[in-house]
Scaffold this active site. Structure first.
Site, PDB file in Angstrom:
ATOM      1  N   ASN A   1       0.835  -1.210   0.000  1.00 37.40           N
ATOM      2  CA  ASN A   1       0.000   0.000   0.000  1.00 37.40           C
ATOM      3  C   ASN A   1       0.866   1.254   0.000  1.00 37.40           C
ATOM      4  O   ASN A   1       0.634   2.205  -0.766  1.00 37.40           O
ATOM      5  CB  ASN A   1      -0.904   0.021   1.234  1.00 37.40           C
TER       6      ASN A   1
ATOM      7  N   HIS B   1     -13.670   1.670 -16.045  1.00 35.86           N
ATOM      8  CA  HIS B   1     -13.631   1.007 -14.735  1.00 35.86           C
ATOM      9  C   HIS B   1     -14.915   0.238 -14.437  1.00 35.86           C
ATOM     10  O   HIS B   1     -14.988  -0.496 -13.449  1.00 35.86           O
ATOM     11  CB  HIS B   1     -13.376   2.061 -13.643  1.00 35.86           C
TER      12      HIS B   1
END
Length: 699
Positions: free
Chosen positions: A54, A449
């Protein structure tokens, strides 16, 4: 600054939480899972890995973008009241605290694993003779042939250091030289093509599982790379570069080739962060900082760099299942299962009813079977699908190729710009084109998306459309790790909108007035505003008014203001936001009717579900879109209604399971911090409850 300007700045900062600082709070919640003693040890290791991956993406994309603003002289405040220069300093301070805490946790978990007979050995001196012999052999036969020592001096400039690769900084002196003379400097890349760690032979009469990191092996044998020189110090370092692609889509004759070109440039992205092993020689640190010019963005670690390798380690380690969660076996949707437990043909079922599935508790095989059956069904004329992220060995992609080879019209909208999956998507795109599929790379300037499949089938009454809409990618691997929902339907209105959406993505169709969909960037934002305002009007009129939203991130300023206005009108709003949330709940006169929780647990919360009370006649949607600026203005996103009342109730049940979670839910307070809920009654853990499908699904 005048007093009124100070007050305005203070009011702005009080009204919104900064997006980047909220993200760091999210990654800290991930770290808390690694620190939770109730979680099995090898699962805690996974969360340590996730914190690292992350942070890598955050630094290489978000922080890199802010640094670019500073270099360009941009000093305008964002809507949360931060200038880029002040924000970067705040980010780095919080990130450093996070990393320090991460490595403390790493050392603690490693101590506990050692008690279970699992450990990393970092020093050759701690190996016995047979283990040393095995590592010597491994180095000379496997590692040494692929190593390249790279000296840095007047005649040899600093070599290319790849982003996020682990390297060794080596300080040397020539044999016989005065120790006071300036030393020599070289770097050695730790080969990423080799495993990061090696399992050691068992000790005599021991059942311990011992590993050694590959850099420890290389350090031990570093003299073999520099004959005639004496190593003074050897320490690891790692560089993070700007990894965001800057594409000239308008000028690109071939988008695929343009992205391949930009991927090569990514290796040369400007430096953003330097990570070094604690105790690095001052001369080595001076050489690195002089070359990379990262300013104060230097992290030193008391432990191995790049803990992302712990994910593979935790998954591949054999014989320690008692240190993991018990495996769950996703159930095949009951609607697609016969009385004898055999799977049935999906199309006759969907001709009669809509079906809702939730992964990973229900098997993704149902989605794969939808495509596989369509590929083999002689009545199916066309298949159209959007692909954003696909697994390494996708049955779904293989089925699409077979369908095209069989003569069906197969259209695949591939998003080549899916960050860090670009190369994989390019490979799939070429394979599909070769099989005869019509491969489209979406619209200029927009990422595709949305997650949707349309199957057109010839039936007795004419052509029938079957649609699958999901909140997650068509990826069977992540479907085992993420919570997502998907809708199968043959509803004619949804089918008509699905056809129009594909026409818009592949052709020159103008944006239409959608009968059921909300589509970004055309009208999704406005439809959401309309739905929120409708609740506000109902609240003012004394009618039932409520909003429940489950998303991954909330940062769109206008959306925040709409939610604030609805709260002020008396609408009760529950927000389940896994990651970034820029809204401040519970502020008197602004957001006292808003509650925000975040759930971080075994599976990544990924489903997007929207509920609007609508004066007693609820409207319920699933969506691919988070409520962020990029999703609502720079991506093709989809919000799809769920018409069937039973399926609506199933989605509401999912939302309520989340809202009742008092084990893994954290609540956002008005000061921007999250607190873990303290159950004052029976413990409720939403993901564990959802594993029993009957707890949420209405049949």
């Amino acid at each position: 600054m005048a007093k009124n300007e100070e007050k305005a700045a203070r009011d702005v900062s009080n009204r919104y939480v900064n997006r980047e600082l909220s993200w760091i709070q999210f990654n800290r919640r991930v770290l808390e899972e690694a620190q939770d003693p109730e979680i099995p040890l090898l699962e805690r290791i996974k969360f340590l890995s996730i914190v690292s991956t992350n942070l890598d993406e955050f630094m290489s994309v978000r922080v890199a973008g802010i640094i670019d603003q500073i270099k360009a002289g941009y000093q305008k405040k964002d809507f949360s009241g931060y200038t880029p220069s002040v924000l970067v300093k705040r980010i780095m301070k919080l990130a450093e605290e996070l990393v320090d805490d991460q490595y403390r946790t790493y050392r603690d978990v490693m101590r506990q694993l050692a008690k279970e007979g699992i450990c990393f050995v970092h020093s050759y001196d701690d190996l016995n003779a047979s283990q040393q012999k095995a590592m010597d052999q491994f180095f000379h036969e496997i590692v040494f042939p692929v190593l390249t020592p790279m000296a840095v001096d007047q005649s040899r400039p600093f070599p290319l250091v790849h982003t996020l690769g682990v390297y060794l900084a080596v300080v040397l002196r020539r044999e016989g030289d005065d120790p006071e003379d300036e030393p020599y400097f070289a770097i050695v890349q730790v080969p990423s093509i080799l495993p990061r760690y090696i399992e050691l032979p068992l000790r005599l009469n021991s059942k311990k599982t011992e590993m050694m990191l590959i850099e420890s092996v290389i350090k031990r044998h570093i003299r073999t790379l520099f004959s005639g020189y004496v190593p003074v110090s050897v320490h690891a370092f790692r560089l993070t570069r700007n990894a965001d692609l800057t594409l000239n889509e308008e000028g690109a004759e071939d988008l695929l080739e343009e992205i391949e070109k930009e991927l090569r440039k990514r290796r040369w992205g400007s430096p953003v962060r330097l990570e070094v092993e604690r105790g690095m020689h001052p001369f080595a640190l001076e050489m690195l900082t002089g070359e990379f010019e990262v300013g104060d963005n230097i992290f030193d670690f008391d432990g191995p760099l790049d803990l992302s390798f712990l994910m593979k380690f935790s998954v591949s380690l054999q014989g320690y299942d008692h240190l993991r969660y018990r495996d769950i076996k996703p159930v095949y949707p009951k609607e697609f299962t016969a009385d004898d437990d055999e799977h049935v043909d999906l199309f006759p079922v969907l001709a009669k009813q809509d079906v809702l599935v939730q992964h990973p508790f229900e098997s993704f095989d149902a989605v794969t079977d939808f495509i596989v059956q369509a590929a083999h069904d002689p009545k199916v004329l066309a298949i159209k699908i959007t692909l954003y992220r696909v697994s390494g060995n996708s049955v779904l992609v293989q089925s699409l190729a077979r369908a095209a080879e069989a003569g069906k019209q197969v259209t695949v909208v591939v998003e080549l710009k899916a960050r860090f999956d670009e190369e994989r998507n390019i490979a799939w795109a070429r394979r599909l084109e070769k099989a005869g599929c019509h491969v489209v790379y979406g619209l200029v300037g927009l990422k595709t998306h949305c997650k949707i499949t349309l199957v057109v089938r010839q039936e007795q009454g004419g052509l029938q459309r079957y649609v699958h809409v999901g909140t997650g990618n068509y990826n069977d691997a992540t479907a085992k790790l993420y919570t997502d929902v998907g809708l199968f339907t043959s509803h004619p209105v949804i089918g008509e909108d699905a056809s129009a959406l594909f026409n818009e993505m592949t052709g020159y169709s103008a944006p239409r007035h959608w009968k059921s969909f909300g589509v970004a960037p055309a009208d999704l934002r406005d439809k959401l505003f309309e739905l929120i305002r409708n609740e506000a009007e109902n609240a003012k009129a004394g009618k039932p008014a409520k909003i429940i939203v489950k998303i991954n991130s909330l940062s769109h300023q206008e959306m925040l203001d709409e939610l604030y206005a609805a709260s002020q009108a008396g609408v009760r709003i529950d927000l389940i936001v896994r990651g970034v949330c820029c809204l401040r709940p519970g502020v008197p006169g602004l957001s006292e009717n808003i509650r925000v929780i975040s759930i971080v647990d075994r599976f990544l919360e990924h489903s997007r579900i929207f509920y609007f009370e609508n004066a007693g006649d609820p409207k319920v949607y699933i969506s691919s879109a988070d409520w962020m600026t990029r999703n609502l203005t720079r991506r093709i996103e989809l919000m799809c209604p769920v018409f069937d009342k039973k399926l609506q109730q199933s989605l509401v049940n999912i939302l309520h399971l989340c809202l009742e979670d008092n084990v893994k839910a954290r609540e956002l307070k008005s000061n921007g911090t999250y607190i873990r809920l303290q159950p004052d009654k029976a413990a409720k853990r939403s993901q564990f409850s959802a594993m029993t499908v009957d707890n949420w699904k209405v049949f």
